[in-house]
Design a protein around this motif. Structure first.
Motif, PDB file in Angstrom:
ATOM      1  N   LYS A   1      12.985 -44.523  26.536  1.00  0.00           N
ATOM      2  CA  LYS A   1      14.015 -45.297  27.218  1.00  0.00           C
ATOM      3  C   LYS A   1      15.403 -44.771  26.852  1.00  0.00           C
ATOM      4  O   LYS A   1      15.645 -44.364  25.722  1.00  0.00           O
ATOM      5  CB  LYS A   1      13.915 -46.778  26.842  1.00  0.00           C
ATOM      6  CG  LYS A   1      12.623 -47.451  27.301  1.00  0.00           C
ATOM      7  CD  LYS A   1      12.625 -48.939  26.965  1.00  0.00           C
ATOM      8  CE  LYS A   1      11.355 -49.612  27.470  1.00  0.00           C
ATOM      9  NZ  LYS A   1      11.359 -51.061  27.186  1.00  0.00           N
ATOM     10  N   TYR A   2      16.278 -44.790  27.831  1.00  0.00           N
ATOM     11  CA  TYR A   2      17.696 -44.500  27.630  1.00  0.00           C
ATOM     12  C   TYR A   2      18.462 -45.754  28.047  1.00  0.00           C
ATOM     13  O   TYR A   2      18.733 -45.948  29.227  1.00  0.00           O
ATOM     14  CB  TYR A   2      18.134 -43.307  28.477  1.00  0.00           C
ATOM     15  CG  TYR A   2      17.443 -42.010  28.133  1.00  0.00           C
ATOM     16  CD1 TYR A   2      17.894 -41.222  27.080  1.00  0.00           C
ATOM     17  CD2 TYR A   2      16.347 -41.573  28.871  1.00  0.00           C
ATOM     18  CE1 TYR A   2      17.260 -40.022  26.765  1.00  0.00           C
ATOM     19  CE2 TYR A   2      15.718 -40.375  28.566  1.00  0.00           C
ATOM     20  CZ  TYR A   2      16.172 -39.607  27.509  1.00  0.00           C
ATOM     21  OH  TYR A   2      15.539 -38.424  27.210  1.00  0.00           O
TER      22      TYR A   2
ATOM     23  N   THR B   1      14.096 -46.475  31.876  1.00  0.00           N
ATOM     24  CA  THR B   1      12.839 -46.010  31.285  1.00  0.00           C
ATOM     25  C   THR B   1      12.455 -44.703  31.959  1.00  0.00           C
ATOM     26  O   THR B   1      12.027 -44.690  33.117  1.00  0.00           O
ATOM     27  CB  THR B   1      11.721 -47.053  31.464  1.00  0.00           C
ATOM     28  OG1 THR B   1      12.121 -48.291  30.856  1.00  0.00           O
ATOM     29  CG2 THR B   1      10.432 -46.579  30.823  1.00  0.00           C
ATOM     30  N   ALA B   2      12.611 -43.606  31.227  1.00  0.00           N
ATOM     31  CA  ALA B   2      12.330 -42.284  31.798  1.00  0.00           C
ATOM     32  C   ALA B   2      10.833 -42.000  31.835  1.00  0.00           C
ATOM     33  O   ALA B   2      10.333 -41.373  32.776  1.00  0.00           O
ATOM     34  CB  ALA B   2      13.049 -41.206  30.994  1.00  0.00           C
ATOM     35  N   VAL B   3      10.120 -42.412  30.777  1.00  0.00           N
ATOM     36  CA  VAL B   3       8.663 -42.278  30.715  1.00  0.00           C
ATOM     37  C   VAL B   3       8.108 -43.626  30.306  1.00  0.00           C
ATOM     38  O   VAL B   3       8.557 -44.210  29.313  1.00  0.00           O
ATOM     39  CB  VAL B   3       8.235 -41.183  29.717  1.00  0.00           C
ATOM     40  CG1 VAL B   3       6.711 -41.124  29.603  1.00  0.00           C
ATOM     41  CG2 VAL B   3       8.781 -39.827  30.140  1.00  0.00           C
ATOM     42  N   ASN B   4       7.119 -44.116  31.066  1.00  0.00           N
ATOM     43  CA  ASN B   4       6.680 -45.494  30.911  1.00  0.00           C
ATOM     44  C   ASN B   4       5.189 -45.570  30.587  1.00  0.00           C
ATOM     45  O   ASN B   4       4.340 -45.411  31.463  1.00  0.00           O
ATOM     46  CB  ASN B   4       6.984 -46.271  32.204  1.00  0.00           C
ATOM     47  CG  ASN B   4       6.777 -47.769  32.054  1.00  0.00           C
ATOM     48  OD1 ASN B   4       6.309 -48.244  31.027  1.00  0.00           O
ATOM     49  ND2 ASN B   4       7.130 -48.518  33.084  1.00  0.00           N
TER      50      ASN B   4
ATOM     51  N   THR C   1       8.920 -35.837  29.209  1.00  0.00           N
ATOM     52  CA  THR C   1       7.589 -35.807  28.593  1.00  0.00           C
ATOM     53  C   THR C   1       7.377 -34.508  27.828  1.00  0.00           C
ATOM     54  O   THR C   1       6.930 -34.509  26.671  1.00  0.00           O
ATOM     55  CB  THR C   1       6.497 -35.953  29.667  1.00  0.00           C
ATOM     56  OG1 THR C   1       6.666 -37.199  30.350  1.00  0.00           O
ATOM     57  CG2 THR C   1       5.112 -35.910  29.046  1.00  0.00           C
ATOM     58  N   ILE C   2       7.710 -33.399  28.452  1.00  0.00           N
ATOM     59  CA  ILE C   2       7.526 -32.097  27.815  1.00  0.00           C
ATOM     60  C   ILE C   2       8.396 -31.972  26.565  1.00  0.00           C
ATOM     61  O   ILE C   2       7.962 -31.439  25.545  1.00  0.00           O
ATOM     62  CB  ILE C   2       7.822 -30.973  28.824  1.00  0.00           C
ATOM     63  CG1 ILE C   2       6.580 -30.733  29.682  1.00  0.00           C
ATOM     64  CG2 ILE C   2       8.260 -29.691  28.143  1.00  0.00           C
ATOM     65  CD1 ILE C   2       6.672 -29.576  30.626  1.00  0.00           C
ATOM     66  N   SER C   3       9.620 -32.474  26.623  1.00  0.00           N
ATOM     67  CA  SER C   3      10.507 -32.419  25.458  1.00  0.00           C
ATOM     68  C   SER C   3       9.934 -33.211  24.284  1.00  0.00           C
ATOM     69  O   SER C   3      10.053 -32.801  23.123  1.00  0.00           O
ATOM     70  CB  SER C   3      11.898 -32.946  25.824  1.00  0.00           C
ATOM     71  OG  SER C   3      12.517 -32.122  26.783  1.00  0.00           O
ATOM     72  N   MET C   4       9.281 -34.333  24.563  1.00  0.00           N
ATOM     73  CA  MET C   4       8.639 -35.106  23.501  1.00  0.00           C
ATOM     74  C   MET C   4       7.414 -34.378  22.972  1.00  0.00           C
ATOM     75  O   MET C   4       7.167 -34.346  21.759  1.00  0.00           O
ATOM     76  CB  MET C   4       8.274 -36.507  24.013  1.00  0.00           C
ATOM     77  CG  MET C   4       9.479 -37.399  24.247  1.00  0.00           C
ATOM     78  SD  MET C   4       9.053 -39.128  24.617  1.00  0.00           S
ATOM     79  CE  MET C   4       8.503 -38.982  26.329  1.00  0.00           C
TER      80      MET C   4
ATOM     81  N   PRO D   1      10.140 -40.124  20.960  1.00  0.00           N
ATOM     82  CA  PRO D   1       9.829 -41.201  21.899  1.00  0.00           C
ATOM     83  C   PRO D   1      10.356 -42.539  21.409  1.00  0.00           C
ATOM     84  O   PRO D   1      10.583 -42.727  20.205  1.00  0.00           O
ATOM     85  CB  PRO D   1       8.295 -41.195  21.933  1.00  0.00           C
ATOM     86  CG  PRO D   1       7.897 -40.648  20.604  1.00  0.00           C
ATOM     87  CD  PRO D   1       8.951 -39.653  20.232  1.00  0.00           C
ATOM     88  N   THR D   2      10.532 -43.455  22.326  1.00  0.00           N
ATOM     89  CA  THR D   2      10.885 -44.822  21.958  1.00  0.00           C
ATOM     90  C   THR D   2       9.684 -45.514  21.327  1.00  0.00           C
ATOM     91  O   THR D   2       9.807 -46.267  20.365  1.00  0.00           O
ATOM     92  CB  THR D   2      11.361 -45.599  23.202  1.00  0.00           C
ATOM     93  OG1 THR D   2      12.471 -44.900  23.784  1.00  0.00           O
ATOM     94  CG2 THR D   2      11.796 -47.016  22.830  1.00  0.00           C
TER      95      THR D   2
END
Length: 243
Positions: free
Chosen positions: A10-11, A15-18, A43-46, A53-54
């Motif tokens: 989340k930013y 929510t960028a990836v949920n 996702t790839i950056s994580m 990640p949050t």
């Protein structure tokens, strides 16, 4: 292999990836597709350990990325969509720098470096400064460096950007060879034909949520498409009007 469990980023209120959950077995080429802003690069950056990640977890070949990030990163070869390189180094110096980061044995460095540069059609420029390279040459050098330590997992963000048709064909063959040798490949791409050509399974992310995953045939059934065409499947699943 990769195990992603309830991964969320989340930013603020966005929510960028949920709540992303995925399992990708050893030796599989997994394609990750979605519209712009869907959450692919986040996702790839994580997965590459560049972004925390949050909530949720990422396990790379049995190693928890959050608990043991350095150990997990040793298992990964990361190929970004833009080749960020130290341009005042030569190609050979950059490979030496990369090899040192990943503790690659030095006794056969030159032999291996020359072989890898030759595979990526860069051997003739081994001692040239990277600042003189074209975008496509830089992209090939990044791939060369990412694979130099023989990673168990290769994470690729838009691998074909800036490559000519000959290089694209070489990369497609290379990815299949890596997978056949037991390397897992996680590839994000907008080039749907490439995903259809090389991936064993494909996941579709939309507005941060994984909305479908499976083989092209399984996605065809889910989308109720009239043919196994990834472009049509993509448009149906993401509700893009078709002309």
């Amino acid at each position: 292999m990769i195990e992603i469990r309830n991964l969320t980023k989340k930013y603020g209120k966005i929510t960028a990836v949920n709540d992303l959950t995925l399992t990708i077995p050893q030796g599989e080429i997994f394609g990750f597709i979605g519209p712009n802003g869907a959450g692919k690069t986040t996702t790839i950056s994580m997965m590459a350990g560049l972004l925390s990640p949050t909530s949720g977890s990422i396990t790379v070949c049995g190693t928890d990325m959050l608990k043991y990030p350095e150990k997990a990163k040793q298992k990964i070869g990361y190929i970004p969509d833009r080749p960020y390189i130290y341009e005042k180094l030569t190609a050979m110096e950059f490979l030496k720098f990369t090899a040192d980061l990943f503790n690659v044995p030095q006794n056969d460095f030159i032999t291996k470096a020359e072989a890898e540069l030759k595979r990526f059609s860069l051997l003739d420029w081994a001692d040239e400064l990277i600042e003189s390279f074209s975008h496509g040459m830089k992209q090939r050098l990044i791939m060369c460096a990412a694979l130099f330590h023989d990673p168990e997992l290769v994470v690729v963000d838009e691998p074909m950007v800036g490559l000519d048709p000959s290089a694209i064909r070489m990369v497609k063959i290379l990815l299949k060879e890596l997978a056949a040798g037991g390397t897992t490949v996680f590839m994000s791409t907008h080039t749907l034909q490439i995903a259809q050509d090389v991936c064993n399974r494909i996941g579709v992310i939309h507005k941060g949520k994984l909305i479908a995953e499976g083989t092209v045939e399984e996605l065809t059934q889910k989308a109720r498409a009239d043919r196994a065409d990834l472009e049509q499947i993509f448009m149906i699943l993401t509700e893009v009007p078709q002309s």
